[in-house]
Write an enzyme that holds these catalytic residues in place. Sequence first.
Site, PDB file in Angstrom:
ATOM      1  N   GLU A 183       0.830  -1.225   0.000  1.00  0.00           N
ATOM      2  CA  GLU A 183       0.000   0.000   0.000  1.00  0.00           C
ATOM      3  C   GLU A 183       0.860   1.269   0.000  1.00  0.00           C
ATOM      4  O   GLU A 183       0.832   2.068   0.933  1.00  0.00           O
ATOM      5  CB  GLU A 183      -0.935  -0.003   1.208  1.00  0.00           C
ATOM      6  N   GLU A 376      -5.421  -8.225  -1.049  1.00  0.00           N
ATOM      7  CA  GLU A 376      -6.089  -8.064   0.250  1.00  0.00           C
ATOM      8  C   GLU A 376      -7.544  -7.762   0.001  1.00  0.00           C
ATOM      9  O   GLU A 376      -7.875  -6.885  -0.800  1.00  0.00           O
ATOM     10  CB  GLU A 376      -5.503  -6.904   1.051  1.00  0.00           C
TER      11      GLU A 376
HETATM   12  C1  BG6 Z   1      -4.468  -2.779   4.934  1.00  0.00           C
HETATM   13  C2  BG6 Z   1      -3.128  -3.248   5.415  1.00  0.00           C
HETATM   14  O1  BG6 Z   1      -4.449  -1.403   4.975  1.00  0.00           O
HETATM   15  O2  BG6 Z   1      -5.602  -3.098   5.669  1.00  0.00           O
HETATM   16  C3  BG6 Z   1      -3.154  -4.364   6.432  1.00  0.00           C
HETATM   17  O3  BG6 Z   1      -2.283  -3.584   4.340  1.00  0.00           O
HETATM   18  C4  BG6 Z   1      -4.324  -4.160   7.365  1.00  0.00           C
HETATM   19  O4  BG6 Z   1      -1.919  -4.394   7.077  1.00  0.00           O
HETATM   20  C5  BG6 Z   1      -5.604  -4.196   6.548  1.00  0.00           C
HETATM   21  O5  BG6 Z   1      -4.355  -5.083   8.404  1.00  0.00           O
HETATM   22  C6  BG6 Z   1      -6.880  -4.137   7.366  1.00  0.00           C
HETATM   23  O6  BG6 Z   1      -6.853  -3.050   8.239  1.00  0.00           O
HETATM   24  P1  BG6 Z   1      -7.068  -3.218   9.795  1.00  0.00           P
HETATM   25  O7  BG6 Z   1      -6.829  -1.893  10.351  1.00  0.00           O
HETATM   26  O8  BG6 Z   1      -8.455  -3.707   9.960  1.00  0.00           O
HETATM   27  O9  BG6 Z   1      -6.073  -4.230  10.249  1.00  0.00           O
END
Ligand code: BG6
Length: 477
Positions: A183, A376
């Site tokens: 990201e 993701e």
């Molecule tokens: C993304 C990141 O922004 O979102 C992850 O690459 C992160 O590291 C994921 O865990 C989800 O966000 P959060 O804050 O719910 O863990």
Amino acid sequence: MTVSKKFPQHFLWGGALAANQSEGAFQKDGKGLSPVDILPDGKHGRKDALAAPLKALKTTYDYYPSHESVDFYHHFKEDIALLAEMGFKTFRFSICWARIFPNGDESEPNEAGLSFYDQVIEECLSYNIEPLVTINHFDTPVALMVNYGGWKNRQLIDFYLNYCQVLFKRYTGKVKYWLTFNEINMILHIPLFGGALDISEESNPDQVLYQSAHHQLVASALATKLAHEIDPTFQIGCMLAGATYYPYSCNPKDIWAAIEANRTNYFFIDVQSKGYYPKFAERFFKERNIQLEIMPEDLETLATNTVDFISFSYYSSRLTSDDLSDKESTEGNVFASLKNPYLERTEWGWQIDPLGLRITMNDLYDRYEKPLFIVENGLGAKDILEADNTIDDTYRIDYTRNHLIEISEAIADGVDCLGYTSWGCIDLISASTGEMSKRYGFVYVDRDDNGNGDLKRYKKKSFTWYQQVIASNGEKL
Ligand code: BG6
């Protein structure tokens, strides 16, 4: 309900973790500090610590969620066996820079750190799981922030390349897919994670953020060059916190606001994929008094070393307007969005928009025409471990199914998509809040927000569902 959809024959089904949110063992085998290691959980001031990390470093907190985390460091064999049982074709994980170079600037790597990743990679390969490695997932060593000021310092390019060289040489023939920075656009929003930066005292933070971004963009291009020299079969990807901004209304002012908001994200991928700074950046920089220091060779480096594929995270679409003042907002991945009346939200306020994923995929593919990889996506939710050790996470199955349906639609639209790795396939610590109770996994880990629990792993209902999705190559969703 079972839905049948078509996916390409060699579609890479899998899931993703990151070292900083899953490994624990924060000082084991010579590891240096990672940014996440100096942060408390949400209840004890995580937000303030993220905003002023050098101060956080001098503060002692009651609880640091990352220090033990879900202890992937000692559970990786059991965990990878579970992923293999689900039929994973690929597993995305990150390498912790501070395990390999504890201070970030050493010339020789820490053999004990490398040996851990040797084992993780061998374990994946033993199950025919293709490793997908993030070189830096919010994980620039803290020592580089303290001693060099983080990515605002150009010297970090050399330190990063030295680290990359060690990885590329060691894992040639074993790892094919690499992501240079997780990201990369997050450097603007969480400078500690994105760039080991403390901007709390900076007079023009934008100047520092974009200069640091320039250093990362050059570092990413030089890493791509190095990778292709070491092994021409390596596939190097950029990684964007993706999600298209929608305009709040058909008022042209809202349309323009959405275009501008989208450009703050495209900015990064324009450079990494097209190889040059977009035209709109000139005006953007001028209006914010940003003057980038660009070395004469940088533009050539960017132009000749573009990425092979574009990866991104997608949790939700975003909504913006020319006038934010009278409109309600809701939480999103790091930054808030306006509330979209057409969408439902998770327990954390993140809006749920599967069609938005198809929209984002089409947007990115139209703009770059390079293969995409969704690395993701997932639902953060509170799961309940029942007395009989089962977890009924039907909501997660619904969320994932609906997103996979839209991916197959985008593929039918003509988008080239390499694969899908669901986020936090084994429960891990949330990046934004430091919570354990915000779970994403197909595998439940017995641990709570205060660090209690025996770390035992349990299969959720979604585990069996995803297993059948992969086995049928998406024909049984
Ligand atoms: C993304 C990141 O922004 O979102 C992850 O690459 C992160 O590291 C994921 O865990 C989800 O966000 P959060 O804050 O719910 O863990």
